[in-house]
Scaffold this active site. Structure first.
Site, mmCIF file in Angstrom:
data_model
loop_
_atom_site.group_PDB
_atom_site.id
_atom_site.type_symbol
_atom_site.label_atom_id
_atom_site.label_comp_id
_atom_site.label_asym_id
_atom_site.label_seq_id
_atom_site.Cartn_x
_atom_site.Cartn_y
_atom_site.Cartn_z
ATOM 1 N N GLU A 27 34.049 -28.047 27.802
ATOM 2 C CA GLU A 27 35.384 -27.645 27.347
ATOM 3 C C GLU A 27 35.317 -26.930 26.005
ATOM 4 O O GLU A 27 36.336 -26.664 25.387
ATOM 5 C CB GLU A 27 36.284 -28.882 27.212
ATOM 6 C CG GLU A 27 36.968 -29.288 28.477
ATOM 7 C CD GLU A 27 36.003 -29.691 29.578
ATOM 8 O OE1 GLU A 27 35.883 -28.904 30.547
ATOM 9 O OE2 GLU A 27 35.375 -30.737 29.486
ATOM 10 N N ASN A 57 32.311 -27.428 35.269
ATOM 11 C CA ASN A 57 33.240 -26.306 35.338
ATOM 12 C C ASN A 57 32.712 -25.101 34.551
ATOM 13 O O ASN A 57 31.858 -25.226 33.687
ATOM 14 C CB ASN A 57 34.601 -26.725 34.768
ATOM 15 C CG ASN A 57 34.505 -27.217 33.337
ATOM 16 O OD1 ASN A 57 34.192 -28.370 33.095
ATOM 17 N ND2 ASN A 57 34.744 -26.341 32.372
ATOM 18 N N ASP A 68 38.793 -26.992 36.889
ATOM 19 C CA ASP A 68 38.071 -28.005 36.127
ATOM 20 C C ASP A 68 37.410 -29.028 37.050
ATOM 21 O O ASP A 68 37.349 -30.205 36.750
ATOM 22 C CB ASP A 68 38.989 -28.715 35.111
ATOM 23 C CG ASP A 68 38.212 -29.665 34.202
ATOM 24 O OD1 ASP A 68 37.019 -29.419 33.963
ATOM 25 O OD2 ASP A 68 38.804 -30.667 33.752
#
Ligand code: FES
Lengths: 187, 580
Positions: free
Chosen positions: B205, B273, B315
């Site tokens: 992330e 992801n 995600d």
């Protein structure tokens, strides 16, 4: 190394200016002006602004997403971007809607908060325009910038620490330290 | 550094204030349980004694299966706690109690490893590594340690691999895996295979570029580093925008430990992801995001891969590695890989000395994004209306947490069943926005929502699938809870798991799914259960300590149905059970 040992060492090291095998990044956090928290009198500059133009109230528009900023030492232009815990969010809100406490820290409806979520330290970098709330994308905590950064819902255990603002010569200036410790639990 | 050393250092600075030379404190005596510590050899890792649990899933194939069979359906109702130990930490306790010849090692949040006498529950040593206050560790958890020789390997949150002396708890060496300030952190258990210790990274992330790295077990020197996003010119780079920089922040984090095939010396590792979350900001398939990669343990070369969905925009990290199990299909035995993907599909694959072949894929929870799979390659045909993008809202099932998140499945060679901790009926919305890369900062560029499918009457499930027929055999569902519980299967015809918000740890009949025993622990159980034996007696061990994503889902559910999903008490403990 236990906590006591480290602290003792750190003090000792600083006192005589010797590192003593201390991890360099630890020493840096303490000495480096770029890593120390924003303090009274600091100017604010937009993150990524190579020109380091101090921000004024006119740069923060009402209805816009929060701006990410760093504090800057007015004396030598040091931008305090050395620690991620120094990221500051600036957002302009309707003055009438601010809680009395928040109003004391605001300039023309502009308020400043840490960008570091009090849950596990993600950046609170999402903005919910209809609700006028700061939103942390990691686990969905929402904070009310009109009311001292209070937790509206989600997992964050405490409010987002606020950074008081003042106006000085048409520029936004930090009016004091963060209202609480910035960051999250690390141990 | 110890307190005594710090004091010693102070005295040095202050100068010779006293004529007395401070004596270094005598080393504390090594407890009896550690004096005869049994070194872990490569052979023991390949063929562990039935009473040991030497790696996170016990065996390299990832089965999470114990051959111990004293605890059975006819006595499991007499299972009772033998000892319990508080870890002193909050947040998610996900690590399995690793047991080597009666010595237990447990990793906890807060960068802590505890060595415990598995018989008595007494602490043998505690290792703690203080985190800098501005450390980037977005998931405060550890999924376990690895043991090899006389060392314990721990992946510290601030992206440092630590080798600890198993007898003393002292650091032997540390290796900086990556720059934590740039968003790289560690939550997984290291893997020891082919004489090396391997780690994968978290930070998908935060604009990171995923990799698996291998280190010399004796020195901590890096041996190889296999990036899971290729650089321009490398195989797979054609699946990224030509001439762009997208690959540098492309994600494909590797935050769950891989499984290993000693026969081919290949490690099967899952990847997460893409970064940022919206695929339209990095057009192309984006290898090796949302994939399993087969990495040569000798060289770090990627020899094969299977991508579960191209151009991830949901995600859906596919970090859980496939388990290695040979299964029957259409009259032949297949040297298989089976993966329960976050995207809601169950995948039957074939392994070789490199290439991974597709055999079969089917949804195991509500999935409305794939219209079909290519019968030859398994490539999904994605419904464009279910794919979010920059400035484009889409809703999709499952939610971003997936049909199954990181909690590992278990497989029993006796029942031939695969046990899946699933979350059914979860859906989400997602809208993307442009996001600027800044080192160590969030790089998702998405606003997400969470909801339950219309008519949903439950969320959490344990599913059991027969690997030879590819059919589901039983489902146990939890009406009022999600399921975040890693699975343990035993030769006693039982499966053990927690995972629910009622703090229960439970045993189910492996063949029927009937709950035979349950026990309310201190907190929610999201730890990986293990089983071991001392002096001929079988024990079950697990950590209880709710937190991280289980807590996040519970909080979101409570927003949907206020008051129905209250906070689960937090605080970690290690539990050991036996039949009394
Ligand atoms: S880090 Fe912000 S809600 Fe979890």
């Amino acid at each position: 190394m236990d906590r006591f040992g480290r602290r003792t060492l750190l003090k000792a090291g600083l006192g005589v200016g010797v590192g003593l095998g201390l991890k360099p990044e630890l020493a840096l956090c303490q000495d480096n002006p770029a890593s120390s928290r924003p303090g009274e009198g600091d100017l604010l500059v937009k993150a990524g602004d190579a020109m380091k133009n101090p921000l004024g109230p006119g740069d923060i528009r009402e209805g816009a997403r929060p701006i990410l900023a760093w504090a800057m030492d007015p004396a030598d232009g040091t931008v305090r971007s050395g620690s991620r815990l120094n990221q500051v969010l600036l957002v302009r809100l309707d003055q009438e809607e601010l809680s009395p406490e928040t109003r004391l820290r605001a300039v023309e409806g502009i308020v400043a908060y840490t960008a570091i979520c009090t849950h596990t330290g993600c950046e609170v970098d999402d903005w919910l325009p209809p609700e006028q709330l700061l939103h942390c994308p990691c686990h969905g905590s929402r904070f009310d910038p009109r009311d001292s950064g209070k937790v509206v819902d989600g997992e964050a255990p405490r409010a987002l620490p606020a950074l008081p603002l003042k106006l000085d010569n048409g520029r936004l200036v930090v009016g004091g330290s963060f209202t609480a410790r910035v960051g999250f639990q690390t141990a | 550094m110890s307190l005594s050393k710090a004091v010693f250092a102070l005295l040095l600075i202050a100068g010779p204030v006293s004529a007395q030379q401070p004596q270094p404190a005598p080393a504390p005596p090594v407890p009896a349980a550690l004096r005869n510590y049994k070194p872990v050899t490569a052979d023991r890792l390949k063929n562990p004694e039935p009473g040991d649990w030497l790696m996170i899933r016990r065996t390299y194939n990832g089965w999470g299966y114990s051959p111990l069979d004293q605890i059975r359906s006819n006595n499991v109702n007499r299972l009772q706690p033998v000892w319990v130990l508080s870890t002193g930490q909050t947040s998610g306790h996900e690590a399995p109690p690793i047991v080597n010849n009666g010595v237990m090692f447990v990793a906890t949040p807060g960068n802590q490893v505890i060595a415990i006498d598995a018989r008595s529950g007494s602490v043998l040593w505690r290792y703690r590594k203080e985190l800098p206050e501005d450390a980037v560790v977005l998931h405060r958890t550890s999924r376990g340690v690895a043991v090899y020789g006389d060392k314990v390997f721990f992946a510290a949150g601030d992206a440092i691999l630590v080798a600890i002396d198993a007898r003393t708890g002292k650091e032997v060496w540390t290796a900086k895996v990556e720059e934590n300030k740039n968003g790289y952190y560690l939550t997984m258990a290291p893997l020891v295979a082919d004489g090396k210790v391997m780690v994968g990274i978290s930070g998908g992330e935060l604009g990171t570029r995923g990799f698996v790295a291998a280190y010399n077990v004796d020195t901590g020197r890096e041996v190889w580093k296999a990036f899971t996003v290729p650089a321009p010119g490398e195989p797979g780079s054609e699946t990224w925008p030509a001439g762009g920089d997208e690959w540098k922040t492309g994600g494909a984090a590797t935050w769950v430990t891989g499984n290993y095939d000693p026969e081919t010396n290949l490690v099967y590792w899952g990847t997460g992801n893409g970064g940022p979350w919206m695929g339209d900001q990095r057009p192309g398939d984006n290898l090796y995001t949302a994939s399993t990669v087969a990495i040569d343990a000798a060289t770090g070369q990627i020899k094969g891969h299977h991508q579960y969905h191209p151009n991830d925009s949901w995600d859906w990290d596919e970090v859980s590695p496939p388990i290695l199990v040979d299964y029957r299909r259409n009259g032949r035995m297949i040297k298989g890989l089976i993966n329960v993907a976050r995207n809601g599909y169950l995948w039957f694959l074939e392994r070789s000395n490199g290439k991974i072949n597709f055999i079969e894929g089917k949804p195991y929870v509500k999935q409305n994004v794939f219209k079909s799979l290519d019968p030859l390659t398994g490539r999904p045909d994605v419904d464009p209306n279910r794919k979010p993008g920059t400035g484009k809202l889409a809703d999709h099932c499952p939610s971003l947490w997936g049909g199954k998140n990181w909690p590992p499945v278990a497989f029993s060679p006796e029942t031939r069943l695969l046990y899946i901790p699933a979350n059914e009926n979860t859906c989400g919305t997602s809208t993307g926005r442009e996001v600027e890369y800044m080192p160590g900062r969030s790089f998702t560029g998405a606003t997400t929502g969470f909801y339950l499918a219309a008519g949903a009457d439950h969320i959490g499930e344990i599913q059991a699938w027969n690997v030879d027929t590819g059919q589901r055999v039983w489902t146990h569902s939890f009406a009022k809870s999600p399921n975040w519980g890693p699975m343990l299967a035993t030769s006693g015809g039982l499966v053990f798991s927690g995972g629910t918000n009622d703090r229960m740890f439970r045993a189910l009949d492996a063949s029927s799914g009937k709950v035979l025993w349950e026990f309310p622990t201190n907190s929610g159980v999201i730890g990986q259960p293990t089983s071991f034996m001392i002096d001929g007696k079988q024990y079950i061990a697990v950590q209880s300590g709710w937190g991280v994503d289980s807590r996040g889902m519970q909080a979101r559910l409570n927003l949907i149905s206020p008051g129905e999903y209250p906070e689960v008490p937090e605080g970690g403990a290690v539990w050991v059970f036996a039949v009394k």
